[in-house]
Scaffold this motif. Structure first.
Motif, PDB file in Angstrom:
ATOM      1  N   VAL A  10       6.328  50.677  56.591  1.00  0.00           N
ATOM      2  CA  VAL A  10       7.054  49.620  55.878  1.00  0.00           C
ATOM      3  C   VAL A  10       8.514  50.053  55.689  1.00  0.00           C
ATOM      4  CG1 VAL A  10       7.178  48.223  53.782  1.00  0.00           C
ATOM      5  CG2 VAL A  10       4.942  48.902  54.694  1.00  0.00           C
ATOM      6  N   ILE A  11       9.420  49.250  56.228  1.00  0.00           N
ATOM      7  CA  ILE A  11      10.863  49.527  56.141  1.00  0.00           C
ATOM      8  C   ILE A  11      11.470  48.516  55.182  1.00  0.00           C
ATOM      9  CG2 ILE A  11      13.049  49.439  57.422  1.00  0.00           C
ATOM     10  CD1 ILE A  11      11.404  50.257  59.948  1.00  0.00           C
ATOM     11  N   CYS A  12      12.243  49.007  54.211  1.00  0.00           N
ATOM     12  CA  CYS A  12      12.931  48.085  53.296  1.00  0.00           C
ATOM     13  C   CYS A  12      14.427  48.078  53.624  1.00  0.00           C
ATOM     14  CB  CYS A  12      12.700  48.502  51.843  1.00  0.00           C
ATOM     15  SG  CYS A  12      13.590  47.427  50.695  1.00  0.00           S
ATOM     16  N   GLY A  13      14.980  46.891  53.774  1.00  0.00           N
ATOM     17  CA  GLY A  13      16.388  46.757  54.163  1.00  0.00           C
ATOM     18  C   GLY A  13      17.378  46.874  53.021  1.00  0.00           C
ATOM     19  N   SER A  87      22.783  37.118  57.436  1.00  0.00           N
ATOM     20  CA  SER A  87      22.325  37.948  58.546  1.00  0.00           C
ATOM     21  C   SER A  87      21.657  39.235  58.052  1.00  0.00           C
ATOM     22  CB  SER A  87      23.508  38.225  59.478  1.00  0.00           C
ATOM     23  OG  SER A  87      23.050  38.796  60.672  1.00  0.00           O
ATOM     24  N   ILE A  88      21.536  40.215  58.970  1.00  0.00           N
ATOM     25  CA  ILE A  88      20.844  41.479  58.695  1.00  0.00           C
ATOM     26  C   ILE A  88      21.773  42.399  57.893  1.00  0.00           C
ATOM     27  CG2 ILE A  88      19.728  43.477  59.815  1.00  0.00           C
ATOM     28  CD1 ILE A  88      19.696  41.649  62.419  1.00  0.00           C
ATOM     29  N   PRO A  89      21.304  43.034  56.798  1.00  0.00           N
ATOM     30  CA  PRO A  89      22.168  43.993  56.097  1.00  0.00           C
ATOM     31  C   PRO A  89      22.667  45.078  57.061  1.00  0.00           C
ATOM     32  CG  PRO A  89      20.185  43.559  54.822  1.00  0.00           C
ATOM     33  CD  PRO A  89      19.992  42.894  56.168  1.00  0.00           C
ATOM     34  N   GLY A  91      23.337  48.263  56.922  1.00  0.00           N
ATOM     35  CA  GLY A  91      22.659  49.565  57.004  1.00  0.00           C
ATOM     36  C   GLY A  91      21.423  49.495  57.891  1.00  0.00           C
ATOM     37  N   LEU A  92      20.654  48.440  57.732  1.00  0.00           N
ATOM     38  CA  LEU A  92      19.435  48.272  58.531  1.00  0.00           C
ATOM     39  C   LEU A  92      19.797  48.045  59.998  1.00  0.00           C
ATOM     40  CD1 LEU A  92      16.364  47.864  58.810  1.00  0.00           C
ATOM     41  CD2 LEU A  92      16.709  45.474  58.146  1.00  0.00           C
ATOM     42  N   LYS A  93      20.807  47.223  60.229  1.00  0.00           N
ATOM     43  CA  LYS A  93      21.208  46.939  61.611  1.00  0.00           C
ATOM     44  C   LYS A  93      21.726  48.218  62.272  1.00  0.00           C
ATOM     45  CE  LYS A  93      22.280  44.202  65.115  1.00  0.00           C
ATOM     46  NZ  LYS A  93      23.252  44.938  65.886  1.00  0.00           N
ATOM     47  N   ASN A  94      22.477  49.019  61.497  1.00  0.00           N
ATOM     48  CA  ASN A  94      22.996  50.280  62.010  1.00  0.00           C
ATOM     49  C   ASN A  94      21.863  51.228  62.422  1.00  0.00           C
ATOM     50  OD1 ASN A  94      25.196  52.185  62.446  1.00  0.00           O
ATOM     51  ND2 ASN A  94      24.449  53.252  60.630  1.00  0.00           N
ATOM     52  N   ALA A  95      20.824  51.283  61.598  1.00  0.00           N
ATOM     53  CA  ALA A  95      19.686  52.153  61.918  1.00  0.00           C
ATOM     54  C   ALA A  95      19.008  51.679  63.213  1.00  0.00           C
ATOM     55  CB  ALA A  95      18.697  52.161  60.758  1.00  0.00           C
TER      56      ALA A  95
END
Ligand SMILES: Cc1cc2nc3c(=O)[nH]c(=O)nc-3n(C[C@H](O)[C@H](O)[C@H](O)COP(=O)(O)O)c2cc1C
Length: 191
Positions: A10-13, A87-89, A91-95
């Motif tokens: 489970v990944i939290c953004g 859109s995607i936060p 930090g999450l997009k960077n990962a």
């Protein structure tokens, strides 16, 4: 023989302490069918902003390697994230950008389900749509419906304990997790 439990990451953004999405992620183990064993992904907040020069000189950041290993070793992934500016936060997009450059690309053929909680009427659905596109570009296998979209999040969680109070959301989560288990099992290689 009984089916083995599936290992689901489970990944939290969201990175903030009082996050509704983190609270949503915390409700999942109690709502999951017995066939799913959920575990929390390692952090991604110390990864530098993706830069090919870093990759070329010092290699992948340790945090990106740990994140990728956690995804690779899981049978499936659930991403629970807010929407930032439709859109995607970042930090999450960077990962995702970091691990997308790896040879043994961790999202390849990985079943992924999405969930979101947000302050407004759309509940993070635009983020889900963008995440769906990005993850398709890295060959993940996206689960479709039922969707988990928690709208007007401040009204759905207890302000003190952050416990999810909304029965409609709870039912939606149970239905998604049960359907996601079936979806993941259909994709498992036959032993
Ligand atoms: C930078 C930023 C951008 C945001 N953009 C959106 C948005 O586009 N749509 C939306 O529904 N909420 C947006 N919000 C509000 C979030 O839904 C709200 O802050 C939510 O609580 C964030 O999730 P969290 O509680 O898990 O941290 C934004 C919040 C921030 C901090």
């Amino acid at each position: 023989m009984a089916d083995r439990q599936l290992d689901v990451l489970v990944i939290c953004g969201s990175l903030r302490k009082g996050s509704y999405n983190a609270a949503l992620a915390r409700t999942l183990p109690a709502l999951a069918p017995p066939g799913l064993k959920l575990r929390t992904a390692p952090p991604f907040d110390k990864m530098p902003i993706y830069n090919h020069d870093i990759q070329e000189t010092t290699g992948f950041p340790a945090e990106a390697n740990a994140w990728a290993d956690a995804i690779r070793s899981a049978d499936a992934v659930i991403i629970v994230s807010p929407e930032y500016n439709w859109s995607i936060p970042g930090g999450l997009k960077n990962a995702i950008d970091w691990v997308s450059r790896m040879k043994d690309q961790p999202f390849k053929d990985k079943p992924v389900a999405l969930q979101s909680a947000a302050g407004g009427i759309l509940g993070g659905s635009r983020m889900q749509y963008h995440l769906r596109m990005s993850l398709t570009s890295v060959d993940a296998i996206l689960f479709g419906r039922p969707e988990v979209i928690v709208t007007f999040a401040a009204q759905k969680f207890d302000p003190q304990t952050l416990e999810l109070k909304d029965q409609t959301s709870i039912d939606m989560i149970k239905q998604q997790l049960a359907a996601f288990e079936k979806f993941v099992r259909r994709l498992q290689p036959k032993e």
